[in-house]
Write a protein that holds these residues in place. Structure first.
Motif, PDB file in Angstrom:
ATOM      1  N   LEU A 159       0.807  -1.220   0.000  1.00 20.21           N
ATOM      2  CA  LEU A 159       0.000   0.000   0.000  1.00 20.21           C
ATOM      3  C   LEU A 159       0.841   1.272   0.000  1.00 20.21           C
ATOM      4  O   LEU A 159       0.563   2.212  -0.719  1.00 20.21           O
ATOM      5  CB  LEU A 159      -0.923   0.015   1.230  1.00 20.21           C
ATOM      6  CG  LEU A 159      -2.129  -0.925   1.172  1.00 20.21           C
ATOM      7  CD1 LEU A 159      -2.909  -0.847   2.472  1.00 20.21           C
ATOM      8  CD2 LEU A 159      -3.032  -0.591  -0.005  1.00 20.21           C
ATOM      9  N   HIS A 160       1.884   1.303   0.834  1.00 19.41           N
ATOM     10  CA  HIS A 160       2.632   2.545   0.999  1.00 19.41           C
ATOM     11  C   HIS A 160       4.043   2.480   0.438  1.00 19.41           C
ATOM     12  O   HIS A 160       4.645   3.497   0.163  1.00 19.41           O
ATOM     13  CB  HIS A 160       2.733   2.909   2.488  1.00 19.41           C
ATOM     14  CG  HIS A 160       1.449   2.753   3.229  1.00 19.41           C
ATOM     15  ND1 HIS A 160       0.390   3.598   3.032  1.00 19.41           N
ATOM     16  CD2 HIS A 160       1.042   1.842   4.131  1.00 19.41           C
ATOM     17  CE1 HIS A 160      -0.621   3.213   3.801  1.00 19.41           C
ATOM     18  NE2 HIS A 160      -0.252   2.146   4.466  1.00 19.41           N
ATOM     19  N   ALA A 161       4.598   1.301   0.333  1.00 18.28           N
ATOM     20  CA  ALA A 161       6.006   1.187  -0.033  1.00 18.28           C
ATOM     21  C   ALA A 161       6.282  -0.253  -0.460  1.00 18.28           C
ATOM     22  O   ALA A 161       5.365  -1.065  -0.507  1.00 18.28           O
ATOM     23  CB  ALA A 161       6.888   1.533   1.176  1.00 18.28           C
TER      24      ALA A 161
ATOM     25  N   TRP B  75       8.909  -0.796   4.909  1.00 13.40           N
ATOM     26  CA  TRP B  75       9.161   0.535   4.333  1.00 13.40           C
ATOM     27  C   TRP B  75      10.458   0.550   3.545  1.00 13.40           C
ATOM     28  O   TRP B  75      11.385   1.281   3.864  1.00 13.40           O
ATOM     29  CB  TRP B  75       9.213   1.579   5.451  1.00 13.40           C
ATOM     30  CG  TRP B  75       7.968   1.656   6.260  1.00 13.40           C
ATOM     31  CD1 TRP B  75       7.732   1.059   7.461  1.00 13.40           C
ATOM     32  CD2 TRP B  75       6.767   2.341   5.910  1.00 13.40           C
ATOM     33  NE1 TRP B  75       6.460   1.323   7.884  1.00 13.40           N
ATOM     34  CE2 TRP B  75       5.842   2.120   6.960  1.00 13.40           C
ATOM     35  CE3 TRP B  75       6.394   3.132   4.821  1.00 13.40           C
ATOM     36  CZ2 TRP B  75       4.557   2.655   6.940  1.00 13.40           C
ATOM     37  CZ3 TRP B  75       5.110   3.663   4.815  1.00 13.40           C
ATOM     38  CH2 TRP B  75       4.212   3.419   5.868  1.00 13.40           C
TER      39      TRP B  75
ATOM     40  N   ASP C 249      -3.590  -2.285   7.471  1.00 14.26           N
ATOM     41  CA  ASP C 249      -2.608  -1.257   7.786  1.00 14.26           C
ATOM     42  C   ASP C 249      -1.462  -1.248   6.786  1.00 14.26           C
ATOM     43  O   ASP C 249      -0.802  -0.232   6.593  1.00 14.26           O
ATOM     44  CB  ASP C 249      -2.075  -1.450   9.205  1.00 14.26           C
ATOM     45  CG  ASP C 249      -3.142  -1.117  10.231  1.00 14.26           C
ATOM     46  OD1 ASP C 249      -3.531   0.056  10.303  1.00 14.26           O
ATOM     47  OD2 ASP C 249      -3.621  -2.041  10.921  1.00 14.26           O
ATOM     48  N   TYR C 250      -1.160  -2.417   6.191  1.00 14.16           N
ATOM     49  CA  TYR C 250      -0.055  -2.499   5.243  1.00 14.16           C
ATOM     50  C   TYR C 250      -0.393  -3.203   3.942  1.00 14.16           C
ATOM     51  O   TYR C 250       0.238  -2.959   2.926  1.00 14.16           O
ATOM     52  CB  TYR C 250       1.138  -3.246   5.877  1.00 14.16           C
ATOM     53  CG  TYR C 250       1.723  -2.530   7.050  1.00 14.16           C
ATOM     54  CD1 TYR C 250       2.558  -1.431   6.848  1.00 14.16           C
ATOM     55  CD2 TYR C 250       1.445  -2.928   8.350  1.00 14.16           C
ATOM     56  CE1 TYR C 250       3.094  -0.752   7.924  1.00 14.16           C
ATOM     57  CE2 TYR C 250       1.973  -2.251   9.434  1.00 14.16           C
ATOM     58  CZ  TYR C 250       2.804  -1.164   9.215  1.00 14.16           C
ATOM     59  OH  TYR C 250       3.335  -0.489  10.276  1.00 14.16           O
TER      60      TYR C 250
ATOM     61  N   SER D 284      -2.058  -4.738   0.577  1.00 18.25           N
ATOM     62  CA  SER D 284      -2.924  -4.258  -0.504  1.00 18.25           C
ATOM     63  C   SER D 284      -4.087  -5.203  -0.793  1.00 18.25           C
ATOM     64  O   SER D 284      -4.997  -4.853  -1.519  1.00 18.25           O
ATOM     65  CB  SER D 284      -2.101  -4.046  -1.776  1.00 18.25           C
ATOM     66  OG  SER D 284      -1.366  -5.203  -2.064  1.00 18.25           O
TER      67      SER D 284
END
Ligand code: HEM
Ligand code: SF4
Lengths: 544, 146
Positions: free
Chosen positions: A49-51, A95, A414-415, A417
């Motif tokens: 999702l973020h990295a 991350w 939270d992480y 996808s």
């Protein structure tokens, strides 16, 4: 512990160089994301999702102190100061930057570690019993066999584009602590009537959306045919596993559709053929590997008890240590489940401390468990108090092994996808609830497992209590399952009924445990009471 | 750019490869093309007459062709074994290990990338019938030689 020789080191170093080259070609635009994806996946790199998320292999969960220190350094250098230990005895970093991934892999290679085949449609890291070599009930240490399989499966050229991922677990005791029958191949080392060691093969287990318990397809494969038999199992799968639908591509579906007998017949035929091909390493190789797993130099004549004067310590001693095969020693489990914490997370400082403790007190060894905890396998009982004090000071002293607070949870929304719902906050709320009501100790052994979607990374099917995150008309919703188990008596949990919102699921779990407390008989665990009284009594209390 | 990468000394077969179905009807062809769903073992009675077997990879992620290649080599096939279709440079060394000795990739790769990919692995962990001695054999050679 196994140590690399120059051959192993060269293989891992080559892989780092290969990946550096692939990453360069990707960044230069020579490789499309479609082409790069299977390459990065075979090096454990997911886009989340973020990295980027990187998964590092911890073969059969065993780590040296230096390796744990290195994992801590990586968490500090490339991540935001945390590592996340997973149900497959691996560690993930959430991350990661693509440009830095090759350097990270090079740092790993320096301590004989890698991220090879930790994702993608290939044979994954091989898991094992976290108490291997320390527990009294094993017939032999399973890890040399796991290491033999690790080498065989690393870059196996025939099996790098399987229909789907492939997970193998190896154990060597009647007590299954590795959820062996929920793997694509579960291997149990056994002794036959003649006293020889061999391997029982269980094939076609798995979780995900269609959970299945692996049937035994052969009771005894002689150790000098272990690789050949594994190769036969894989070849039949590679040729005939379904490729038309990724949800039906795991070997469990093939075994289920062909039937155990037909799959076994095909494996035996391939096996007979492969035996003529000379692909089995000599027994001398297995012996070479086994020397690395010889017992450490245990002291004899040690006192066999620990002083229990501190009540907090006594609690931890009872809950988090297990008998060791060697008198005077214990197996100590460090819980990564502080009340209200993120299951399986450890900070840089905590990892350094665990590494130091392993070096100082446990013959330089620690283990990752599939329940996302860390084991110090060989600790002198006399040292337990000092260890506990240091753990307490670092926020690692939770005395809750195998209790309702010892929750397995996947990363969830939270992480991840693919998630439908968050897992971590549910785990945090449940552990707080039981810590607040003080019922944790009274409930005893209670395995609670949470997945944020049907892929079941959090093993919810196998929880005494399982929680599954689903998406209900765009809002997060949680289903409750009861009666799963991953032990010797492997069973799959059943859904109790309609789902709940986040607070509702915490209440529902508590009501289920109240049924147990009211109805249990002497010596029964939650699971035993559930199996005896059946799901209806629980439904009644939960839905009223 | 490389369109046909070949590791053989003999002359390439000129005839086009026929499908397995066509082959079983006429069966005097010397070149045949296997699709992922075909059973390589159906060819075993005819290996003597075959000089080229093409194994098609419609998508690089479908690895059935790796097993097909090994099965043919294990049965003693010594003609040309060619990987065709979605063949990527990063798969070259693994394909070589499974017995392929020629490559006709849909999207040609550069000779330099091919060379780098092929010389990547100093040693190998498995015996796959490609003649390379696996690490376990080298280890125990070394020991018996003192
Ligand atoms: C955050 C990124 C992750 C993604 C995208 C992901 C994806 C998946 C998918 C798609 C499946 C289902 C595979 C299938 O049924 O064929 C799966 C299963 C599984 N994953 Fe994950 N996962 C992730 C993280 C994790 C973590 C953190 C763990 C360990 C805590 C884990 C452990 C497992 C396990 C044990 C299974 C079940 C294996 C089985 O079906 O046999 N995964 N994962
Ligand atoms: S169970 Fe679903 S939500 Fe949880 S990590 Fe796996 S794929 Fe993601």
């Amino acid at each position: 512990m196994y140590r690399y020789d120059h051959y192993d080191q060269a293989m891992v170093d080559s892989r780092v160089e290969e990946f550096r080259d692939q990453t360069r070609r990707r960044l230069e635009g020579k490789l499309s994301e479609d082409q790069f994806k299977p390459l990065r996946l075979q090096n454990g790199l997911y886009l989340q999702l973020h990295a980027y998320m990187l998964r590092v292999a911890i073969p059969y969960g065993t780590l040296s102190g230096a390796q744990m220190h290195a994992l801590a350094d990586i968490a500090g250098k490339y991540d935001r100061g945390y590592g996340h230990f997973t149900t497959r005895q691996n560690i993930q970093y959430n991350w990661i930057k693509l440009e830095e991934a090759p350097d990270l892999l090079a740092d790993l290679a320096r301590v004989e570690m890698h991220a090879i085949q930790t994702s993608g449609n290939c044979i994954r890291n091989i898991s094992s019993d976290q108490y291997a070599g320390a527990i009294a009930d094993e017939i032999i240490d399973p890890r040399p066999y796991a290491e033999l399989l690790r080498q065989w499966s690393s870059f196996h050229p025939e099996f790098l584009a399987l229909p789907r991922k492939f997970k193998i677990a190896v154990i060597a005791s009647q007590t299954d602590r590795a959820a062996m029958k929920l793997h694509d191949i579960g291997i149990r080392m056994v002794r036959n009537d003649a006293g020889e060691i061999g391997a029982a093969f269980y094939v076609g287990g798995g979780m995900g959306r269609t959970p299945m318990i692996a049937p035994c397809i052969r009771e005894f494969v002689p150790v000098d045919q272990l690789i050949t038999y594994s190769e036969a199992c894989l070849r039949v799968y590679n040729r005939y596993g379904r490729r038309d639908n990724k949800y039906k591509a795991r070997i469990k579906i093939l075994v289920h559709e062909l039937g155990r007998e037909e799959y076994t017949r095909q494996v035996e035929e391939e096996f007979a053929h492969l035996l003529t091909q000379g692909i089995e390493p000599p027994l001398a190789e297995l012996e070479r590997i086994a020397t690395f797993f010889a017992d450490p130099p245990f002291e004899t004549g040690l006192a066999d008890d620990a002083v229990r004067s501190d009540p907090g310590f006594a609690l931890w001693l009872d809950r988090n240590t297990l008998p060791h095969k060697q008198p005077g020693y214990a197996i100590a489990v460090i819980s990564l489940k502080p009340v209200g914490g993120i299951p399986g997370d450890a900070s840089v400082e905590q990892m350094h401390l665990m590494a130091d403790l392993a070096m100082r007190y446990s013959f330089d060894e620690c283990r990752v468990t599939h329940a996302q905890n860390i084991v110090l396998p060989h600790v002198r009982k006399a040292d337990l108090f000092a260890i506990w004090q240091q753990l307490e000071a670092a926020g690692l002293g939770a005395a809750n092994l195998d209790t309702v607070e010892d929750i397995i949870a996947c990363p969830g929304l939270d992480y991840c996808s693919l998630a439908n719902a968050r897992s971590i906050p549910v785990a945090q709320k449940i552990s707080r609830r039981f810590a607040d009501t003080g019922k944790t100790a009274e409930l005893g052994e209670l395995k609670l497992k949470i997945s944020g979607c049907i892929n079941a990374c959090g093993h919810h099917h196998a929880g005494h209590i399982g929680i599954l995150g689903v998406d209900r008309k765009g809002t997060e919703n949680y289903q409750l399952l009861l009666g799963g188990s991953e032990g010797d008596d492997t069973s799959l949990g059943k859904i109790t009924g309609p789902g709940f919102d986040e607070d509702g699921i915490v209440d529902a779990v508590e009501r289920a445990t109240d049924v147990y407390l009211a109805r249990r008989r002497e010596g029964e665990r939650f699971l035993d009471t559930y199996r005896r009284v059946g799901i209806d009594a629980f439904k009644e209390a939960i839905y009223g | 750019m490389v369109e046909l990468l070949r590791f053989r000394e003999d002359e390439p077969v000129a005839d086009p490869a026929v499908t397995v179905d066509a082959f079983s009807d006429q069966s005097n062809a010397s070149a045949v093309r296997l699709e992922p769903g075909d059973d390589a073992r159906d060819l075993l009675p005819f290996l003597d007459q075959l000089r080229l077997v093409e194994i098609n990879f419609p998508s690089f992620g479908d690895g059935r062709g790796y097993s097909a290649a090994r099965i043919l080599r294990e049965a003693g096939f010594d003609g040309e074994l060619r990987a065709v279709g979605d063949v990527l440079v990063d798969q070259l060394s693994h394909m070589r290990r499974c017995g392929f000795d020629s490559f006709a990739p849909e999207k040609p790769f550069s000779p330099a990338d091919a060379q780098a990919a092929l010389s990547r692995w100093p040693q190998v962990y498995q015996a796959t019938g490609d003649g390379r001695r696996p690490i376990w054999a080298l280890r125990h050679d070394a020991q018996s030689n003192g």
